[in-house]
Design a protein around this motif. Structure first.
Motif, PDB file in Angstrom:
ATOM      1  N   LYS A 187       6.358   0.406   3.187  1.00 52.70           N
ATOM      2  CA  LYS A 187       7.491  -0.647   2.710  1.00 52.70           C
ATOM      3  C   LYS A 187       7.261  -1.864   2.689  1.00 52.70           C
ATOM      4  O   LYS A 187       7.797  -2.335   4.001  1.00 52.70           O
ATOM      5  CB  LYS A 187       8.846  -0.925   2.534  1.00 52.70           C
ATOM      6  CG  LYS A 187       9.476   0.905   2.394  1.00 52.70           C
ATOM      7  CD  LYS A 187       9.104   1.339   0.215  1.00 52.70           C
ATOM      8  CE  LYS A 187      10.291   0.497   0.175  1.00 52.70           C
ATOM      9  NZ  LYS A 187      10.134   1.112  -1.799  1.00 52.70           N
ATOM     10  N   GLY A 207       0.610  -1.272  -0.462  1.00 56.30           N
ATOM     11  CA  GLY A 207      -0.170  -0.184  -0.436  1.00 56.30           C
ATOM     12  C   GLY A 207       1.065   0.855   0.168  1.00 56.30           C
ATOM     13  O   GLY A 207       1.847   1.273   0.050  1.00 56.30           O
ATOM     14  N   ASP A 208       0.162   2.393  -0.745  1.00 56.62           N
ATOM     15  CA  ASP A 208       0.727   3.750  -0.062  1.00 56.62           C
ATOM     16  C   ASP A 208       1.180   3.766   1.249  1.00 56.62           C
ATOM     17  O   ASP A 208       0.921   3.679   2.029  1.00 56.62           O
ATOM     18  CB  ASP A 208      -0.332   4.985  -1.257  1.00 56.62           C
ATOM     19  CG  ASP A 208       0.067   4.118  -2.130  1.00 56.62           C
ATOM     20  OD1 ASP A 208       0.816   3.975  -3.061  1.00 56.62           O
ATOM     21  OD2 ASP A 208      -1.483   5.032  -2.870  1.00 56.62           O
ATOM     22  N   GLY A 209       2.425   4.732   0.758  1.00 59.87           N
ATOM     23  CA  GLY A 209       3.444   5.058   2.163  1.00 59.87           C
ATOM     24  C   GLY A 209       4.620   4.024   3.004  1.00 59.87           C
ATOM     25  O   GLY A 209       4.450   3.822   3.925  1.00 59.87           O
ATOM     26  N   ASP A 233       7.389   4.070   5.099  1.00 59.85           N
ATOM     27  CA  ASP A 233       8.213   4.346   4.032  1.00 59.85           C
ATOM     28  C   ASP A 233       8.816   5.733   3.665  1.00 59.85           C
ATOM     29  O   ASP A 233       7.939   6.762   3.196  1.00 59.85           O
ATOM     30  CB  ASP A 233       7.664   4.313   1.921  1.00 59.85           C
ATOM     31  CG  ASP A 233       8.651   4.810   1.337  1.00 59.85           C
ATOM     32  OD1 ASP A 233       9.934   5.310   1.609  1.00 59.85           O
ATOM     33  OD2 ASP A 233       8.195   4.769   0.520  1.00 59.85           O
TER      34      ASP A 233
END
Length: 279
Positions: free
Chosen positions: A136, A132-134, A155
């Protein structure tokens, strides 16, 4: 045990804090439970200033077969010296000194955020195969009853700098509980006793950037660090007081290899890449 009471006092510079930790009077308040080696919760006071600190006496260390030379306390201080040399200041001020139970590591105690303050979410378990976004991805974790979840970390440039530091010092134990959000917004790392081994021992929860290019900032920092670790340089001389000659040479090689490859390292496959327990 509960965190120590906050001690209101004026702001001190890094040099002043090191003087306080080195020369101050240590008062033991209790022992931190759950640690494999002795960790004492203390205060240190000097010339009207007092701060909470952690004191880890060498006498309370358990022998480690793969770290037969030196002490955990020395390596904790060595990790601080490297952190300070990067300019990122990712490790709380740490010194080696005599204390109530002999020589040991004394480190400034870092208070977490105040009640009501936002606490950054650094690690999580998520469903699915993508972070998902943001976030790792680190890898899949067994969560019981035959189920797995994807372990992820934020991240976040603050964590990314810690991942670089861990690669430099060859950190064999970067757990989630060793990441401390500080009141000033920094994320600090603690518990660096199993570091600087001459063999590849990197074990961490911060594998999300493995194989990715290092940032320009990191490459600049590593370039400077390599120069400061040249024989005869002040940092090199200091490190020779804390780790073995073989460990110091391996440290130089790791820094040079990171600069040459310009990428975050990948797990070697010769050592479990994630510490246990992970927190």
């Amino acid at each position: 045990m509960p965190a120590p009471e906050r001690i209101p006092s004026r702001s001190l510079t890094g040099t002043d804090l090191l003087t306080l930790l080195t020369e101050g009077t240590i008062t033991v308040l209790g022992q931190v439970g759950g640690a494999s080696n002795a960790v004492l919760h203390c205060t240190v006071a000097h010339e009207g200033e007092e701060r909470p600190c952690a004191y880890k006496p060498v006498a309370g260390e358990q022998p480690l077969w793969d770290f037969p030379d030196g002490t955990l306390a020395q390596r904790e201080v060595a990790a601080y010296e490297i952190s300070r040399a990067t300019g990122w200041d990712l490790v709380p001020p740490t010194v080696l000194r005599d204390g109530p139970y002999g020589q040991g590591m004394v480190q400034l105690w870092i208070d977490g955020p105040e009640d009501g303050e936002d606490v950054p979410e650094l690690l999580a378990l998520v469903e699915g195969e993508e972070p998902g976004d943001g976030w790792k991805a680190v890898g899949f974790a067994d969560v019981g009853e035959g189920k797995t979840a994807l372990l992820v970390h934020a991240d976040d440039i603050r964590l990314r700098r810690l991942a670089v530091l861990d690669a430099v010092i060859n950190n064999g134990d970067r757990k989630g509980g060793h990441l401390l959000p500080a009141p000033d917004g920094r994320i600090l790392g603690i518990d660096h006793g199993v570091t600087f081994n001459a063999d590849d021992k990197l074990r961490t929860l911060l594998w999300g950037w493995a194989g990715e290019p290092l940032t320009e900032e990191a490459l600049a920092v590593l370039g400077r660090l390599g120069g400061e670790l040249e024989p005869g340089a002040a940092l090199s001389t200091r490190m020779a007081e804390l780790i073995t000659a073989a460990e110091l040479e391996a440290l130089r090689h790791r820094v040079a290899a990171l600069v040459e490859s310009a990428v975050h390292p990948k797990p070697s496959g010769q050592w479990p890449p994630i510490p246990w327990p992970p927190v």
